[in-house]
Every structure is written in C-alpha cells, then in structure tokens.
Write an enzyme that holds these catalytic residues in place. Structure first.
Site, PDB file in Angstrom:
ATOM      1  CG  ASN A 181      22.423  25.913 -13.648  1.00  0.00           C
ATOM      2  OD1 ASN A 181      22.344  24.733 -14.022  1.00  0.00           O
ATOM      3  ND2 ASN A 181      22.262  26.269 -12.399  1.00  0.00           N
ATOM      4  NE  ARG A 182      26.674  25.555 -21.091  1.00  0.00           N
ATOM      5  CZ  ARG A 182      27.252  24.507 -20.483  1.00  0.00           C
ATOM      6  NH1 ARG A 182      27.691  24.604 -19.239  1.00  0.00           N
ATOM      7  NH2 ARG A 182      27.409  23.365 -21.116  1.00  0.00           N
TER       8      ARG A 182
END
Ligand SMILES: Cc1cc2nc3c(=O)[nH]c(=O)nc-3n(C[C@H](O)[C@H](O)[C@H](O)COP(=O)(O)O)c2cc1C
Length: 219
Positions: free
Chosen positions: A196-197
């Site tokens: 998710n970055r």
C-alpha cells in the site's frame, strides 16, 4: 508515421511485500547495512549485475545527468568506480564533486541512494585495477575518447586497430585520463518496498563528529 503517440501506463501497479526495514535491525554504520543488502542482491540468482549503479552528476550545462556504471569496490571509506576522467561525467565531477549514486534491485524491492563527494583515486590504485582488466578492455580505454562526438562506427573500429598495433606484444599501460573515483558518502538512504505504498525508508547522515545519524523518512 504514428500521430499523437500515446501509451497510458496508469494501470501499471505492483504491490511490494517481500520484506520490512525496521530501525532495530539496522546497524549504526550504513556501509555495514550496504554490505548486507549488497550480499543479498549478489546471492540472488534473479539479480543481474548487482553492482550496476546509477550515478548522477551536475553537468557543466546545469542539468543533472544519470548514467550507469559498475561499482568495483566498497570499504568504510566509500564506493569506487572507474571511468574516463575527460568524459562528460569526469568533467562534471572536476567542476562539482557532489555526486549521487543509486541502486535498484527490483527482485528484492530495494533501492539505495547515496550522496557524496567524488575524488580521484591515487595513480597507484588506478594502475592496480587497470592491470587486472582483460586486454580487450584495456585497449578499449585507449581507443575511446569517451563522450566525444565521433564520425562513425568505422572510426571507432579503426581506433581500436590502431592501438592493437601499437601495443602488440607489449604491456598495455593505463591511459592517464582513465582511472577510478572514490565516492565518500555523506548520506545513505535505504528503501524497502512495503504494501500500500507505505514503504520503509531509513536515511543515515554523516555528522560533524563522523558519527552517522539515522532517521526514518515518510514514504
Ligand atoms: C550496466 C552498465 C555499466 C556501465 N559501466 C560503466 C563503467 O563502469 N564505467 C564507465 O565509464 N561507463 C560505464 N558504462 C557506460 C556509461 O553508462 C556511460 O555511457 C559512459 O560512462 C559515458 O558517460 P558520460 O558521457 O555521461 O560521461 C556502463 C553502462 C551500463 C549500461
């Protein structure tokens, strides 16, 4: 001719989930951290040329320029690569020794970014490495006035022939304009891809007392 050439890459998306980078697992000295990551990269069969790194210099034209070179050695002092001192990068470094190195090993979902100052290696050290190179590479260093504009491929092949003749049955010495740079780091950042970055980034910065300060950066 294709008009309005366009390719949309907005759907290219990769999840990173191989590993984590937590402060408690990082040493005080970033070169030791580099060594650990480098050894993992070099031992991974899917990583080709683990020692290929990107180097960015500030050019005489004011633009930054990146290009790949091969890391040939690293020690507590820094990182060593070899090139032509008269090349575009060599001239850039003469004017401004600030340099940035980076590694990206996609298989490990890892990036390392190193800022530092580049300085020429001693003549002796450059000689030592030059001697270890195969003859073909030695002749290449003579034949190519790296980064100069040349008229054709034929010209380059002729240059090589010329130096093959010149050094036939002789020791091939190191051209004076070819040698190594040692990059003494002032900042080393380790990046580990996370889901998710929410990536992990740990940056070490060299302090006035020569200790390294470790900081976590937002992804
Ligand atoms: C994987 C790879 C490794 C390279 N290694 C070196 C190197 O160790 N030394 C070097 O001078 N050029 C190396 N090159 C070529 C450089 O990328 C570049 O074309 C050349 O040094 C001239 O750069 P300049 O005109 O910006 O000075 C390598 C290229 C690639 C793709």
């Amino acid at each position: 001719m294709i008009k309005n050439m366009e390719k949309d890459l907005s759907n290219y998306r990769k999840q990173y989930d191989k590993d984590a980078l937590l402060e408690e697992n990082t040493p005080e000295n970033p070169i030791e951290m580099f060594r650990d990551w480098f050894m993992q990269a070099e031992n991974d069969d899917t990583v080709h040329e683990a020692n290929a790194m990107n180097i960015a210099t500030i050019g005489l034209d004011g633009f930054p320029k990146n290009r790949m070179v091969l890391l040939k050695k690293f020690t507590y002092e820094g990182f060593i690569f070899y090139t032509n001192y008269q090349s575009e990068k060599g001239r850039a470094i003469t004017a401004n020794s600030n340099i940035c190195l980076s590694f990206f090993w996609p298989a490990l979902e890892r990036q390392i970014i190193i800022k530092g100052h580049a300085e020429k290696l001693s003549e002796n050290s450059s000689d030592g490495y030059f001697e270890s190179r195969p003859d073909g590479s030695k002749l290449g260093a003579w034949a190519s006035e790296q980064s100069a504009v040349i008229p054709s491929r034929t010209f380059l092949d002729k240059q090589l022939k010329k130096f093959e003749e010149k050094f036939k049955n002789k020791e091939i010495p190191r051209p004076k304009n070819w040698g190594g740079y040692l990059v003494r780091p002032v900042s080393i950042e380790f990046w580990q891809g996370r889901p998710n970055r929410m990536h992990d980034r740990i940056r070490y910065r060299l302090q006035k007392d020569y200790n390294w300060k470790k900081e976590r950066l937002a992804p």
